[in-house]
Each structure stands twice: as C-alpha cells, then as structure tokens.
Design a protein around this motif. Structure first.
Motif, PDB file in Angstrom:
ATOM      1  N   SER A 235       0.835  -1.203   0.000  1.00 57.15           N
ATOM      2  CA  SER A 235       0.000   0.000   0.000  1.00 57.15           C
ATOM      3  C   SER A 235       0.870   1.252   0.000  1.00 57.15           C
ATOM      4  O   SER A 235       0.541   2.247  -0.660  1.00 57.15           O
ATOM      5  N   ALA A 236       1.968   1.205   0.725  1.00 53.23           N
ATOM      6  CA  ALA A 236       2.889   2.348   0.764  1.00 53.23           C
ATOM      7  C   ALA A 236       3.472   2.626  -0.617  1.00 53.23           C
ATOM      8  O   ALA A 236       3.550   3.784  -1.046  1.00 53.23           O
ATOM      9  N   ILE A 237       3.860   1.582  -1.314  1.00 53.25           N
ATOM     10  CA  ILE A 237       4.412   1.749  -2.666  1.00 53.25           C
ATOM     11  C   ILE A 237       3.360   2.357  -3.592  1.00 53.25           C
ATOM     12  O   ILE A 237       3.657   3.292  -4.352  1.00 53.25           O
ATOM     13  N   THR A 238       2.145   1.864  -3.521  1.00 52.68           N
ATOM     14  CA  THR A 238       1.078   2.386  -4.367  1.00 52.68           C
ATOM     15  C   THR A 238       0.883   3.885  -4.144  1.00 52.68           C
ATOM     16  O   THR A 238       0.822   4.667  -5.093  1.00 52.68           O
ATOM     17  N   GLU A 239       0.796   4.288  -2.883  1.00 52.69           N
ATOM     18  CA  GLU A 239       0.576   5.700  -2.575  1.00 52.69           C
ATOM     19  C   GLU A 239       1.791   6.560  -2.942  1.00 52.69           C
ATOM     20  O   GLU A 239       1.640   7.676  -3.445  1.00 52.69           O
ATOM     21  N   ALA A 240       2.981   6.042  -2.718  1.00 52.66           N
ATOM     22  CA  ALA A 240       4.188   6.790  -3.073  1.00 52.66           C
ATOM     23  C   ALA A 240       4.289   6.961  -4.588  1.00 52.66           C
ATOM     24  O   ALA A 240       4.702   8.025  -5.069  1.00 52.66           O
ATOM     25  N   GLU A 241       3.899   5.937  -5.335  1.00 54.97           N
ATOM     26  CA  GLU A 241       3.903   6.048  -6.800  1.00 54.97           C
ATOM     27  C   GLU A 241       2.901   7.104  -7.273  1.00 54.97           C
ATOM     28  O   GLU A 241       3.196   7.872  -8.189  1.00 54.97           O
ATOM     29  N   ILE A 242       1.746   7.144  -6.649  1.00 54.51           N
ATOM     30  CA  ILE A 242       0.754   8.163  -7.005  1.00 54.51           C
ATOM     31  C   ILE A 242       1.318   9.552  -6.729  1.00 54.51           C
ATOM     32  O   ILE A 242       1.226  10.451  -7.578  1.00 54.51           O
ATOM     33  N   SER A 243       1.912   9.722  -5.559  1.00 58.85           N
ATOM     34  CA  SER A 243       2.457  11.045  -5.229  1.00 58.85           C
ATOM     35  C   SER A 243       3.580  11.426  -6.183  1.00 58.85           C
ATOM     36  O   SER A 243       3.667  12.575  -6.615  1.00 58.85           O
ATOM     37  N   ALA A 244       4.435  10.481  -6.530  1.00 56.84           N
ATOM     38  CA  ALA A 244       5.545  10.772  -7.445  1.00 56.84           C
ATOM     39  C   ALA A 244       5.021  11.230  -8.801  1.00 56.84           C
ATOM     40  O   ALA A 244       5.585  12.146  -9.410  1.00 56.84           O
ATOM     41  N   LYS A 245       3.949  10.614  -9.259  1.00 56.55           N
ATOM     42  CA  LYS A 245       3.368  11.007 -10.547  1.00 56.55           C
ATOM     43  C   LYS A 245       2.691  12.373 -10.468  1.00 56.55           C
ATOM     44  O   LYS A 245       2.679  13.124 -11.440  1.00 56.55           O
ATOM     45  N   GLN A 246       2.139  12.688  -9.308  1.00 55.03           N
ATOM     46  CA  GLN A 246       1.401  13.949  -9.162  1.00 55.03           C
ATOM     47  C   GLN A 246       2.315  15.147  -8.884  1.00 55.03           C
ATOM     48  O   GLN A 246       1.998  16.253  -9.303  1.00 55.03           O
ATOM     49  N   TYR A 247       3.395  14.920  -8.171  1.00 61.59           N
ATOM     50  CA  TYR A 247       4.279  16.044  -7.845  1.00 61.59           C
ATOM     51  C   TYR A 247       4.834  16.668  -9.114  1.00 61.59           C
ATOM     52  O   TYR A 247       5.270  15.969 -10.030  1.00 61.59           O
TER      53      TYR A 247
END
Length: 86
Positions: free
Chosen positions: A48-60
């Motif tokens: 779950s942490a990887i999923t959320e971190a990937e989303i944030s990386a794409k959004q930043y």
C-alpha cells in the motif's frame, strides 16, 4: 494537517484515516498520498505504501518532491528485500 500531526506523534494508524479523507476530497493532493505512503510504511503495509508513493511521485510537479517520493519507493523495496526494484 491532522494526519501529519498524528504521524509526528507516531499514531500511524490514526493518521491514515485523515490522509484518506483528504484524498477523498481532493484526489490530486500529492502530499496526502505521500504522507499516507509514509504511514503505511511504518505500519508494515509496504504494498500500500508503494502504491501511494507512486501516485504522489506522478502527481508532484516539483522535481525535489518527486525524487523524494521515488526515494521512498526504493527504500520500501529495500525493506521488502526486493533489490532489483530498489
């Protein structure tokens, strides 16, 4: 803000509730995704942490924040002993 305060107090499970509410209100809240990833990481919910971190990386949009999100992903893969993805 409440989620971040809960993380600072090491109340990771409680913080996830606040971050999820923030995301429900505004999905493109990259900081909420990043902080949710951080909380999940400390709760040993690496996937779950990887999923959320990937989303944030794409959004930043800022390259420093983006790099930090990808750094977190690398550390989580390292914790999972998944060296090829780290």
């Amino acid at each position: 803000v409440m989620g971040y305060l809960k993380v600072m107090n090491k109340e990771y499970k409680k913080s996830t509730e606040y971050f999820k509410k923030s995301i429900a209100l505004k999905y493109d809240n990259s900081s909420a995704h990043y902080n949710l990833a951080y909380a999940y990481w400390y709760l040993n919910k690496q996937d779950s942490a990887i999923t959320e971190a990937e989303i944030s990386a794409k959004q930043y949009e800022d390259s420093i924040y983006k790099a930090d999100a990808y750094r977190m992903i690398g550390f989580i893969y390292f914790d999972k002993k998944n060296m090829p993805d780290a």
